[in-house]
Design a protein around this motif. Structure first.
Motif: not given
Length: 123
Positions: A94-98, A69-76, A19-28
């Motif tokens: 593997y890269y995540c992008a926004a 399977t892709i999923s998201r937790d906007n609260a996290k 399971r890969l995670s993509c954690a964001a910072s600097g913006s919601t």
């Protein structure tokens, strides 16, 4: 500008899971479409899966349908990629992008990228 950090890569045997995670910072992430892309040695970067900000639209490459399977937790502020039944051909960085308010999984639409995480599928 959102900053992205991927984690969860590693070495796994064929048939295994990661399971890969993509954690964001600097913006919601509330208004960002997030994509997972991968690049194998000598190959172009390709789209794997994308999810819209609301989570009500997802896209998968044919090669991973039924396995990833892709999923998201906007609260996290985090997006996940669950990868099952891994094959040797899934080996790649593997890269995540926004992209804000994105409506496709076209690589050139995405302006913010993480540094990537290596996934190696090998016995």
């Amino acid at each position: 500008q959102v900053q992205l950090v991927e984690s969860g890569g590693g070495l796994v045997q064929p048939g295994g899971s990661l399971r890969l995670s993509c954690a964001a910072s600097g913006s919601t992430l509330d208004y960002y479409t997030i994509g997972w892309f991968r690049q194998a040695p000598g190959k172009e970067r390709e789209g794997v899966s994308c999810i819209k900000n609301s989570g009500d639209w997802t896209w998968y490459a044919d090669s991973v349908k039924g396995r990833f399977t892709i999923s998201r937790d906007n609260a996290k502020n985090t997006v996940y990629l669950q990868m099952n039944s891994l094959k040797s051909e899934d080996t790649a960085v593997y890269y995540c992008a926004a992209v804000p308010w994105g409506v496709s999984c076209r690589r050139t639409d995405f302006g913010s990228w993480g540094q990537g995480t290596q996934v190696t599928v090998s016995s």
